[in-house]
Every structure is written in structure tokens, then in C-alpha cells.
Design an enzyme around this catalytic site. Structure first.
Site, PDB file in Angstrom:
ATOM      1  N   ARG A 168       0.836  -1.209   0.000  1.00 43.32           N
ATOM      2  CA  ARG A 168       0.000   0.000   0.000  1.00 43.32           C
ATOM      3  C   ARG A 168       0.873   1.262   0.000  1.00 43.32           C
ATOM      4  NH1 ARG A 168      -1.594   3.015   4.495  1.00 43.32           N
ATOM      5  NH2 ARG A 168      -3.584   4.131   4.328  1.00 43.32           N
TER       6      ARG A 168
ATOM      7  N   THR B 152       2.828   1.724  -3.310  1.00 41.12           N
ATOM      8  CA  THR B 152       1.912   2.130  -4.387  1.00 41.12           C
ATOM      9  C   THR B 152       1.525   3.597  -4.237  1.00 41.12           C
ATOM     10  OG1 THR B 152       1.049  -0.111  -4.492  1.00 41.12           O
ATOM     11  CG2 THR B 152      -0.335   1.613  -5.454  1.00 41.12           C
TER      12      THR B 152
ATOM     13  N   ARG C 110       7.757 -19.372  -4.247  1.00 39.05           N
ATOM     14  CA  ARG C 110       9.206 -19.565  -4.337  1.00 39.05           C
ATOM     15  C   ARG C 110       9.434 -20.073  -5.760  1.00 39.05           C
ATOM     16  NH1 ARG C 110      10.639 -19.105   1.122  1.00 39.05           N
ATOM     17  NH2 ARG C 110       9.210 -20.071   2.585  1.00 39.05           N
TER      18      ARG C 110
ATOM     19  N   ASP D 212      15.543 -13.418   2.651  1.00 39.25           N
ATOM     20  CA  ASP D 212      16.867 -13.717   2.124  1.00 39.25           C
ATOM     21  C   ASP D 212      16.834 -14.210   0.661  1.00 39.25           C
ATOM     22  OD1 ASP D 212      19.703 -14.170   3.221  1.00 39.25           O
ATOM     23  OD2 ASP D 212      19.243 -16.012   2.130  1.00 39.25           O
TER      24      ASP D 212
ATOM     25  N   THR E 265      10.005 -10.577   6.295  1.00 44.16           N
ATOM     26  CA  THR E 265      10.148 -11.954   6.781  1.00 44.16           C
ATOM     27  C   THR E 265       9.946 -11.981   8.290  1.00 44.16           C
ATOM     28  OG1 THR E 265      11.707 -13.759   7.214  1.00 44.16           O
ATOM     29  CG2 THR E 265      12.688 -11.623   6.772  1.00 44.16           C
TER      30      THR E 265
ATOM     31  N   ASP F  25      11.345 -13.986  10.136  1.00 46.57           N
ATOM     32  CA  ASP F  25      12.572 -14.526  10.749  1.00 46.57           C
ATOM     33  C   ASP F  25      13.497 -13.451  11.333  1.00 46.57           C
ATOM     34  OD1 ASP F  25      11.657 -16.946   9.814  1.00 46.57           O
ATOM     35  OD2 ASP F  25      12.953 -16.980   8.056  1.00 46.57           O
TER      36      ASP F  25
ATOM     37  N   ASP G  28      16.012 -12.125  10.012  1.00 50.23           N
ATOM     38  CA  ASP G  28      17.400 -12.576   9.840  1.00 50.23           C
ATOM     39  C   ASP G  28      18.176 -11.794   8.788  1.00 50.23           C
ATOM     40  OD1 ASP G  28      15.890 -13.514   7.745  1.00 50.23           O
ATOM     41  OD2 ASP G  28      16.751 -15.524   7.727  1.00 50.23           O
TER      42      ASP G  28
ATOM     43  N   MET H 224       9.373 -20.808  14.351  1.00 53.33           N
ATOM     44  CA  MET H 224      10.072 -20.661  13.071  1.00 53.33           C
ATOM     45  C   MET H 224      11.318 -19.797  13.229  1.00 53.33           C
ATOM     46  SD  MET H 224       7.245 -20.346  10.071  1.00 53.33           S
ATOM     47  CE  MET H 224       6.538 -21.822   9.338  1.00 53.33           C
ATOM     48  N   GLY H 225      11.976 -19.553  12.128  1.00 54.66           N
ATOM     49  CA  GLY H 225      13.169 -18.713  12.139  1.00 54.66           C
ATOM     50  C   GLY H 225      14.207 -19.161  11.125  1.00 54.66           C
ATOM     51  N   ARG H 226      13.892 -20.269  10.448  1.00 53.56           N
ATOM     52  CA  ARG H 226      14.834 -20.888   9.501  1.00 53.56           C
ATOM     53  C   ARG H 226      16.155 -21.184  10.214  1.00 53.56           C
ATOM     54  NH1 ARG H 226      14.191 -21.145   4.017  1.00 53.56           N
ATOM     55  NH2 ARG H 226      12.734 -19.438   4.019  1.00 53.56           N
TER      56      ARG H 226
ATOM     57  N   ASN I 133       6.473 -25.631  38.731  1.00 53.28           N
ATOM     58  CA  ASN I 133       5.720 -26.852  38.522  1.00 53.28           C
ATOM     59  C   ASN I 133       5.486 -27.108  37.036  1.00 53.28           C
ATOM     60  OD1 ASN I 133       3.909 -24.904  37.991  1.00 53.28           O
ATOM     61  ND2 ASN I 133       2.355 -25.575  39.428  1.00 53.28           N
TER      62      ASN I 133
ATOM     63  N   GLU J 235      13.434 -23.732  15.133  1.00 56.37           N
ATOM     64  CA  GLU J 235      13.545 -24.783  14.116  1.00 56.37           C
ATOM     65  C   GLU J 235      14.921 -24.648  13.476  1.00 56.37           C
ATOM     66  OE1 GLU J 235      10.966 -24.082  10.743  1.00 56.37           O
ATOM     67  OE2 GLU J 235      11.920 -22.164  10.316  1.00 56.37           O
TER      68      GLU J 235
HETATM   69  O1  F6P Z   1      11.364 -17.608   5.983  1.00 61.44           O
HETATM   70  C1  F6P Z   1      10.116 -17.636   6.550  1.00 61.44           C
HETATM   71  C2  F6P Z   1       9.741 -19.019   6.970  1.00 61.44           C
HETATM   72  O2  F6P Z   1       8.472 -18.929   7.579  1.00 61.44           O
HETATM   73  C3  F6P Z   1      10.745 -19.734   7.871  1.00 61.44           C
HETATM   74  O3  F6P Z   1      10.643 -19.320   9.211  1.00 61.44           O
HETATM   75  C4  F6P Z   1      10.389 -21.164   7.643  1.00 61.44           C
HETATM   76  O4  F6P Z   1      11.499 -21.994   7.840  1.00 61.44           O
HETATM   77  C5  F6P Z   1       9.987 -21.188   6.195  1.00 61.44           C
HETATM   78  O5  F6P Z   1       9.630 -19.863   5.850  1.00 61.44           O
HETATM   79  C6  F6P Z   1       8.841 -22.110   5.890  1.00 61.44           C
HETATM   80  O6  F6P Z   1       8.615 -22.098   4.540  1.00 61.44           O
HETATM   81  P1  F6P Z   1       7.389 -22.801   3.807  1.00 61.44           P
HETATM   82  O7  F6P Z   1       6.202 -21.899   3.939  1.00 61.44           O
HETATM   83  O8  F6P Z   1       7.845 -22.942   2.408  1.00 61.44           O
HETATM   84  O9  F6P Z   1       7.132 -24.102   4.514  1.00 61.44           O
END
Ligand code: F6P
Length: 326
Positions: free
Chosen positions: A24, A27, A75, A106, A129, A131, A133, A173-175, A218, A226
Site C-alpha cells: 500500500r 503504491t 518460491r 533472504d 520476513t 525470521d 534474519d 520458526m526462524g529458519r 511446577n 527450528e
Molecule cells: O522464511 C520464513 C519461513 O516462515 C521460515 O521461518 C520457515 O522456515 C519457512 O519460511 C517455511 O517455509 P514454507 O512456507 O515454504 O514451509
């Protein structure tokens, strides 16, 4: 002053909350500055197969609050080949697109960098992203919302963990990066985070958990990033189960729900600032840089820096988690 009359915009790779806010802002800022906008659907794939449509301001109405991306994402293996990139370039020429704004992580910026070098073509990247990262920016679009989702989930898991006096390993997540796990652990009051940036010996881990259990707790919650390095929550839980059968261990993998939902105020503001900055960069004839934010200031980070450097984890955060979870 720039000669750019028309830009293309796309989102690619894993989606992130706030991508719509970025679309948005890009644009509207482009149109405000007299530049035409073409929305490219499904990332580089849509560029290759010609899924391109002109965007007016109305195309981006009522989307700032929506998760996901109205441009869809993908992708694209073909864009990794010279033939695929040649077709992509021909499409840009055919549509009169003089510069590209690519929103993603990335992989997206790596593709942008190769293409920009190959065709001497101006591209501005926005870090989208969960992540967090990408090097050169304090935060990425989507990270804050994902963190908020994580703490909401962990709060709920804690209820049942406490009732049953269980030890939970929750995978986030986080790659290959531990930002979500570490800051998610601090924000949710978890006992520990297992992240790829820091190697945790299994004995250290078990000792930490055992101490926590014996003293006053407790239930225990450990966030696991991941990654092949950590072994994921399943891997860690298996190790602990074998060595400490007295613990009632459970695993929760939060998965893709971390990528969904309405963006937080912080992500909407970040995405809007970065979107406007992308057009400023184009007007200044910048090329092949990612828009970043450092100490609340917009910065331009060359693609080579953003994707080639590992973003370091702040050691203060590790210490903060250690102290706050005794
Ligand atoms: O890069 C973003 C991310 O969500 C990562 O944290 C994760 O490893 C990956 O993409 C998962 O990708 P997909 O949606 O292709 O399973």
C-alpha cells in the site's frame, strides 16, 4: 533526479504480516510522486509468466490490516536459471517497468541481487520476513506480529503445562536464526530458548530444566528454534526423554500460524515507513539496496551486505533470559 516512470512491485518467498501495508505504501508513494505502479502477482514466477496488472490507489485500499499478501507469493525455481531471468527481464521491458520493488526475505533479495547485476537493473528491496534474519536492519516486516502470535500461543500452552506439571518444548520458526525463539522466550516468560546461534549441550539443558523443576516451578517451557543445529523441538524432547524419563515431556510445533494474522501496529508503521522510503530511494537513483531501519532511522543497505552477513544475536538478550527465568 531519477528517470523512473513506472515501477513494478512484488512479494516473494514466505509471506509476512505487514506485506500488504508495504504494498500500500509503495503504491501510494509512487503515485503521489507521479510514478506508475504495476503489481506483479506470485513473485518472480508471476513476472516470468506475465501476471502483471496496473495498480491505482484503490487497488490498495482496505488492506493495511490484512495478513498475507494481496499480490500472492511463491518460491520460484525458474528465476534461479539464466533463462528464467531473461524471460523476466523481457517482461519488464514489455511492460515499461523501469525499476522493481521486491518485498521478501533472504531468498528474494538473493534473487534480486543476481538479477540486478546481470541486467544492470535497479531494484529496491524491503525486508519482509518473520525470521528477522536480514543484516543491516534492526527489525524486519512481520517479525513483531509473529512474536505477538508466539506469546499468545505460549500463554495458552502454559495453562495446560502448569495444570499437568509438564515440560513443554515449543518449536518456533526462524529458519536458521533464533530471534523469534529468544525474544519469544523473554516475552512469554519461558525458562529457556534453544537457538542455533548458541550451542547448548544436552547436559546443560537438562540441568537447567531440572533445577527449574526442583526449585519452585511446577512446569517448564522451552522455546526451540527450528533448525538442523538445534534438532527442533522433537529432537530436543527425544534427548531429554531418554536421559530424564521422570519428566512428563510434550512438544508443540507452532508452524505456519506464526506467519498469519493481522499485522501489529509496529509492523504496519514499519512497513509504511519502509514503503515510502523505497520510493524515496528510487527518486534518489539508489539501486540494489535494501531499506533497513537502525535506531529508528531509515538506512540503505547494499544487497551484498544484507544477505551475506549473519545478523548477530545481542548477547544481552541471552543474559536477560537467563536471569529472568531463575
Ligand atoms: O522464511 C520464513 C519461513 O516462515 C521460515 O521461518 C520457515 O522456515 C519457512 O519460511 C517455511 O517455509 P514454507 O512456507 O515454504 O514451509
Amino acid at each position: 533526479m531519477s528517470n523512473v516512470k513506472c515501477i513494478g512491485i512484488l512479494t516473494s518467498g514466505g509471506d509476512a504480516p505487514g506485506m500488504n501495508a508495504a504494498i500500500r505504501a509503495v503504491t501510494r508513494s509512487a503515485i503521489y510522486n507521479g510514478i506508475k505502479v504495476k503489481g506483479i502477482y506470485r513473485g518472480y514466477k508471476g513476472l516470468i509468466i506475465d501476471e502483471i496488472e496496473e495498480f491505482k490507489t484503490q487497488n490498495v485500499s482496505n488492506i493495511i490490516q490484512r495478513g498475507g499478501t494481496i499480490l500472492k507469493t511463491a518460491r520460484c525455481a525458474e528465476f534461479r536459471t539464466p533463462e528464467g531471468r531473461k524471460t523476466a527481464y523481457d517482461r519488464l521491458v514489455q511492460h515499461g517497468i523501469d525499476a522493481l520493488v521486491a518485498i521478501g526475505g533472504d531468498g528474494t533479495l538473493t534473487g534480486a541481487r543476481v538479477f540486478a547485476q546481470e541486467y544492470n537493473y535497479p531494484i529496491i528491496g524491503l525486508p519482509g520476513t518473520i525470521d528477522n534474519d536480514l543484516f543491516g536492519t534492526d527489525v524486519t516486516i512481520g517479525y513483531d506480529t509473529a512474536l505477538n502470535t508466539i506469546i499468545e500461543c505460549v500463554d495458552k500452552i502454559r495453562d495446560t503445562a502448569t495444570s499437568h506439571e509438564r515440560l513443554f518444548f515449543i518449536e518456533v520458526m526462524g529458519r536458521d536464526a533464533g530471534f523469534l525463539a529468544l525474544n519469544g522466550a523473554i516475552a512469554s516468560g519461558a525458562e529457556a530458548a534453544i537457538i542455533p546461534e548458541m550451542s547448548v549441550e544436552k547436559d546443560q539443558l537438562a540441568e537447567m530444566i531440572e533445577n527449574g523443576f526442583r526449585k519452585s516451578k511446577n512446569s517448564s517451557i522451552v522455546l526451540v528454534a527450528e533448525s538442523e543445529v538445534t534438532g527442533g523441538a522433537m529432537g530436543v524432547a527425544e534427548r531429554v526423554k531418554n536421559q530424564y524419563p521422570q519428566f512428563d515431556v510434550r512438544v508443540s510445533i507452532l508452524g505456519h500460524l506464526q506467519r498469519g494474522g493481522s499485522p501489529s501496529a509496529q509492523d504496519r508503521i514499519l512497513a509504511t515507513r519502509m514503503g515510502v522510503a523505497a520510493i524515496d530511494a528510487i527518486l534518489e537513483d539508489q539501486r540494489n539496496v535494501m531499506i533497513g531501519i537502525q535506531n529508528d532511522n531509515i538506512v540503505y543497505v547494499p544487497f551484498s551486505k544484507a544477505i551475506k552477513n549473519d545478523k548477530p544475536i545481542n548477547p544481552d538478550l541471552l543474559n536477560t533470559l537467563r536471569i529472568s527465568s531463575i
